[in-house]
Write an enzyme that holds these catalytic residues in place. Structure first.
Site, mmCIF file in Angstrom:
data_model
loop_
_atom_site.group_PDB
_atom_site.id
_atom_site.type_symbol
_atom_site.label_atom_id
_atom_site.label_comp_id
_atom_site.label_asym_id
_atom_site.label_seq_id
_atom_site.Cartn_x
_atom_site.Cartn_y
_atom_site.Cartn_z
ATOM 1 N N MET B 15 78.679 16.536 -53.192
ATOM 2 C CA MET B 15 77.397 16.976 -53.383
ATOM 3 C C MET B 15 76.708 15.977 -54.106
ATOM 4 O O MET B 15 77.049 14.691 -54.948
ATOM 5 C CB MET B 15 77.898 18.013 -55.041
ATOM 6 N N CYS B 16 75.360 15.822 -54.638
ATOM 7 C CA CYS B 16 74.475 15.347 -54.588
ATOM 8 C C CYS B 16 74.693 14.753 -55.836
ATOM 9 O O CYS B 16 75.096 15.338 -57.133
ATOM 10 C CB CYS B 16 72.953 15.419 -54.626
ATOM 11 N N PRO B 17 74.951 12.995 -56.255
ATOM 12 C CA PRO B 17 74.316 12.258 -55.866
ATOM 13 C C PRO B 17 75.578 11.624 -55.255
ATOM 14 O O PRO B 17 75.367 10.251 -54.285
ATOM 15 C CB PRO B 17 73.876 10.889 -56.937
ATOM 16 N N MET B 18 76.919 11.572 -54.771
ATOM 17 C CA MET B 18 77.646 11.069 -53.685
ATOM 18 C C MET B 18 77.566 10.601 -52.879
ATOM 19 O O MET B 18 78.123 9.732 -52.490
ATOM 20 C CB MET B 18 79.169 12.203 -54.192
ATOM 21 N N ASP B 42 76.335 19.090 -47.606
ATOM 22 C CA ASP B 42 75.569 18.975 -49.078
ATOM 23 C C ASP B 42 74.250 19.396 -48.408
ATOM 24 O O ASP B 42 73.558 18.556 -47.861
ATOM 25 C CB ASP B 42 75.729 17.799 -50.004
#
Lengths: 158, 78
Positions: B15-18, B42
């Protein structure tokens, strides 16, 4: 393209949700190739503490005891309920495979974040340089942060 | 869409920000002209990946529905 490629983030809060927001924004600006400085002050210091007990004088020791621990033990600003909230949030995030704060901090470091700690906060709370993680680049004052901010196109205060 | 990627990044489940963090990391290791495929589920990636390309002046080549996730293609141009 290069108008100004710098971002400055002030992290004042040591609450789980606020630290999470600061780390997320920092990772996004770093990923976008922006030179990113995270200026960490007051309760935010917890995000860069090793987690050992701090403080020299009586009040400092008391504060260090009450406020002990580092990134792993911080709770959310609401609904903490003496740690139950923290456990619940951690579990919910894990179930949704959102990364945890220590991993996010390492990602920021890998992407080249500049971590600066506020000198006054550390003096007041009796936190020493050795109490902070090694990656902290400097212990600085407000003027340094203002200089940084004045050169940044993007600025956040959390 | 027939795009041949030089490197594939598996961001399914992230998920954000990965996904963006790994995108930035991977691009550092690549040469100009090479193409990175990002597999992500995502929903934020649909706007985040083109936004990242815009900001960093890299080229967003498009995306492809792969069922449970999307394939996003980014060409390193700077």
């Amino acid at each position: 393209m290069e108008k100004n490629n710098r971002a400055t983030i002030v992290l004042m809060s040591g609450d789980f949700d606020h630290v999470f927001a600061a780390f997320t924004i920092a990772i996004a600006t770093l990923s976008a190739g922006m030179d990113t400085t995270l200026f960490i002050t007051f309760w935010g210091i917890k995000a860069i503490q090793k987690g050992n007990l701090t403080g020299q004088g009586f009040f400092g020791k008391m504060l260090g005891l009450i406020n002990r621990g580092g990134l792993d033990v911080i709770g959310p600003s609401k609904f903490n309920f003496g740690g139950i909230g923290r456990w619940m949030f951690k579990k919910m995030m894990k179930d949704k495979r959102v990364v945890q704060l220590p991993e996010m901090r390492q990602t920021m470091i890998d992407l080249g974040v500049h971590l600066l700690a506020c000198k006054t906060s550390m003096d007041v709370m009796e936190i020493k340089r050795e109490d902070l993680i090694d990656e902290v680049e400097g212990i600085v004052g407000a003027a340094t942060m203002v200089e940084n901010a004045s050169k940044s196109e993007v600025h956040f205060f959390i | 869409m027939e795009i041949k990627a030089d490197l594939v990044q598996d961001s399914v489940g992230q998920m954000c920000p990965m996904p963006i963090a790994y995108l930035a990391k991977n691009m550092r290791t690549m040469e100009v002209g090479q193409i990175l495929e990002i597999d992500a589920d995502d929903e934020g990636a649909h706007s985040d990946i083109p936004a990242w390309c815009n900001q960093t002046n890299n080229e967003f080549l498009g995306k492809e529905d792969a069922g449970s996730f999307f394939k996003f293609f980014v060409k390193k141009t700077v």
